[in-house]
Design an enzyme around this catalytic site. Structure first.
Site, PDB file in Angstrom:
ATOM      1  N   GLY A 489     -55.729 -63.709  89.982  1.00 25.29           N
ATOM      2  CA  GLY A 489     -54.570 -63.418  89.130  1.00 25.29           C
ATOM      3  C   GLY A 489     -55.036 -62.893  87.798  1.00 25.29           C
ATOM      4  N   GLY A 490     -54.220 -62.071  87.161  1.00 21.34           N
ATOM      5  CA  GLY A 490     -54.579 -61.521  85.866  1.00 21.34           C
ATOM      6  C   GLY A 490     -55.861 -60.716  85.968  1.00 21.34           C
ATOM      7  N   ASP A 491     -56.867 -61.054  85.118  1.00 25.86           N
ATOM      8  CA  ASP A 491     -58.146 -60.345  85.147  1.00 25.86           C
ATOM      9  C   ASP A 491     -59.255 -61.231  85.714  1.00 25.86           C
ATOM     10  OD1 ASP A 491     -58.162 -62.158  83.095  1.00 25.86           O
ATOM     11  OD2 ASP A 491     -59.084 -60.817  81.621  1.00 25.86           O
ATOM     12  N   GLU A 492     -58.904 -62.152  86.625  1.00 27.37           N
ATOM     13  CA  GLU A 492     -59.862 -63.072  87.212  1.00 27.37           C
ATOM     14  C   GLU A 492     -60.092 -62.726  88.681  1.00 27.37           C
ATOM     15  OE1 GLU A 492     -58.770 -66.985  84.467  1.00 27.37           O
ATOM     16  OE2 GLU A 492     -58.114 -66.879  86.558  1.00 27.37           O
TER      17      GLU A 492
END
Length: 592
Positions: A489-492
């Site tokens: 999720g996001g930048d992970e």
């Protein structure tokens, strides 16, 4: 209870359609009329505002001509330059009569003065206006004005030039009726025939009277606004809002009416707003604002005029039209109801035949008896039933395909098509169980992008999404087929490494990820650098469950990020460092 038949329902539906059609037509006619009236009023108001601004500029030019006339009179230089004697006394008397005549024939002038250059700017001739009329100030009541800007700035001008000061409140002591009133000063240098400047002529203009004369032919419900080049209100319908800088608090036009900001930025010359389309700014008014050049030599470089008109007065005609539209809609609604009943009865008669055919449609014995050869509406509907039956199987097959697609979407990230958190945790659980059974090792790499938030903030979410897709593509190319890469999720992102494995291999994979993501990415015609920090957890040293491995990898990643971004860190090294630090603290305590 008997339910209403199709005829009743269709009658009501058609009547409702008729009412909605007539009502919406009337409503939009009413809205269009309102917009038309407001638009026309706005254009008229803008024209009136431009006319007021032009009148103001012409008045300034006329008053500048007046002050030049007084300044270029030969006696003005003689009186300003010479000491008081019999000859200059006669010149002064004649010049005073001219000054008095100007004051008498121009009610906008509050003061007319001749100020000498010498004796600290001593007034030689001065006429003031008060409640009784025109008063000549003489003798000891004449004041020294050399310290005021309108004197020394005008003395610095070449002969024939005019000083136009800022519009302000007159705070000079002993100015009779002018004291405490909004004024505009015009001044011109007084020169000798040889060209030497020996004094100035100053005219103080009553701004209130000037605007009243300029707006005599405006309707009484018009509201006048005036602001200087900084946006300070000089004239406002609410007098408490005007000359705020003189009262210790500044009230700006561009803050009261945000739409006027382009006027002060010189991006526009005029602005038109109304409370119909922009109620937050114009409230219940129609407003027009125009920027006009003003006073190039000092103070204000331009002023902004505004005129406002109550929206209620503009919409009076629209409200009358609205009342008539309501009556028309009521009449047309009754007519629509009657026509709907007649039309519904004519339409439902053939539908009763279709009802009988549809009642026996699903019976096995009558399946082939559908009236397929009829050419009317019933035959068309029967053929539609037959086609529907053949298409059911095709729809079911398509439904299975959609279910497979939904299953894929449930387990994969929509943006990057990588496995999502749920699918990754399932694979990690399975990998842990297999590694436990075979006594093998595996590792989890937690990848967090370093500069993604700056890219997202600088270029927008669209570019950010493109960067995430490019990162996912680069990770897939970098890793072998035996590894699993997923987006949490996001930048992970997270990587699962299985099979023959050693600690050195985990570090090597992390190093390759950091190097690969530190390289520029070509995104939308520009190159951006993202960078990444990687945390490594190993099975079974750092965790024996999928959840523990993910948490320890996450913790290691935060340690790596704390080093300055662009690093990788093993969780075992983190623990070793904590143990060494604890042992050092214990040794220090024992020595103490």
């Amino acid at each position: 209870m008997m339910r209403p038949g199709l005829t009743v329902k269709l009658s009501l539906l058609l009547a409702l359609i008729g009412v909605l059609a007539s009502g919406s037509t009337g409503y939009y006619a009413y809205r269009a009329n309102r917009n038309l009236l407001v638009g026309e009023a706005g254009h008229n108001l803008l024209t009136a505002t431009e006319l007021l601004g032009r009148r103001f500029s012409v008045s300034i030019d006329d008053m500048a001509a007046d002050v030049l006339v007084l300044a270029t009179m030969p006696s003005s230089a003689l009186v300003a330059e010479s000491a008081e004697d019999m000859k200059t006394k006669a010149d002064r008397t004649r010049l005073a009569q001219v000054f008095s005549s100007f004051m008498l024939h121009h009610p906008v002038y509050l003061q007319a003065r001749l100020i000498a250059r010498n004796q600290f700017g001593l007034e030689r001739i001065r006429f003031d206006r008060d409640t009784r009329g025109i008063v000549e100030v003489q003798g000891a009541n004449l004041q020294e004005k050399g310290q005021f800007a309108y004197v020394f700035d005008t003395l610095a001008l070449a002969p024939g030039r005019v000083y136009i000061g800022p519009i302000t409140i007159n705070r000079e002591y002993g100015a009779h009726y002018a004291e405490g009133r909004p004024i505009l000063r015009l001044a011109a240098p007084v020169a000798t025939p040889a060209g030497g400047v020996v004094g100035v002529v100053v005219l103080d203009v009553d701004l209130t009277v000037l605007l009243k004369l300029l707006s005599t032919d405006l309707p009484p419900d018009y509201q006048v606004y005036l602001a200087n080049e900084w946006g300070d209100f000089l004239v406002h319908p609410d007098s408490s809002q005007a000359f705020g800088f003189d009262k210790g608090r500044r009230v700006f036009m561009q803050e009261s009416f945000a739409a006027t900001k382009p006027l002060f930025d010189r991006a526009k010359n005029s602005v038109l707003i109304n409370g119909l389309t922009n109620p937050e700014q114009a409230r219940n008014d129609v407003l027009a604002f125009v920027r006009r050049p003003f006073g190039a030599t000092a103070g204000n470089r331009f002023v902004v005029f505004g005129l406002g008109k109550p929206l209620s007065g503009v919409l009076t005609g629209a409200n009358l039209l609205g009342d008539r539209i309501v009556r028309i809609v009521l009449f047309s609604s009754v007519a629509a109801l009657l026509l709907a009943i007649l039309f519904a009865r004519a339409l439902t008669k053939p539908l009763q035949i279709l009802t009988d055919a549809a009642t026996h449609f699903f019976a096995e014995s009558v399946t082939e008896a559908l009236p397929l050869k009829r050419t009317d509406e019933i035959g068309m509907l029967a053929r539609c039933f037959d086609r529907m039956r053949r298409e059911i199987k095709a729809q079911v097959d398509a439904l299975h395909d959609k279910q497979h697609q939904l299953a894929h979407l449930a387990n994969h990230d929509v943006l990057t098509s990588l496995p999502n958190r749920m699918l990754f945790m399932q694979r990690l659980d399975a990998a842990v169980q297999e590694a436990t059974a075979k006594n093998e090792r595996l590792a989890v790499l937690f990848v967090d992008l370093d500069h993604f938030k700056q890219i997202n903030d600088q270029f927008g979410h669209s570019i950010g999404d493109t960067v995430l897709v490019a990162i996912a593509h680069r990770l897939r190319q970098l890793l072998s087929t035996g590894h699993t890469v997923a987006r949490l999720g996001g930048d992970e992102f997270v990587v699962l490494v299985e099979g023959a494995y050693s600690s050195c291999a985990a570090v090597d994979v992390a190093a390759r990820i950091v190097r690969a993501l530190d390289e520029d990415l070509p995104i939308a015609g520009r190159r951006v650098t993202v960078g990444a920090s990687v945390g490594i957890s190993e099975f079974p040293e750092d965790g024996t469950s999928a959840r523990d491995l993910l948490l320890t990898a996450d913790a290691a990643m935060y340690v790596a990020k704390s080093k300055g971004r662009g690093f990788w860190q093993s969780y075992s090294d983190v623990l070793e460092g904590q143990q060494v630090e604890a042992a050092g603290e214990k040794t220090t305590a024992d020595e103490s």
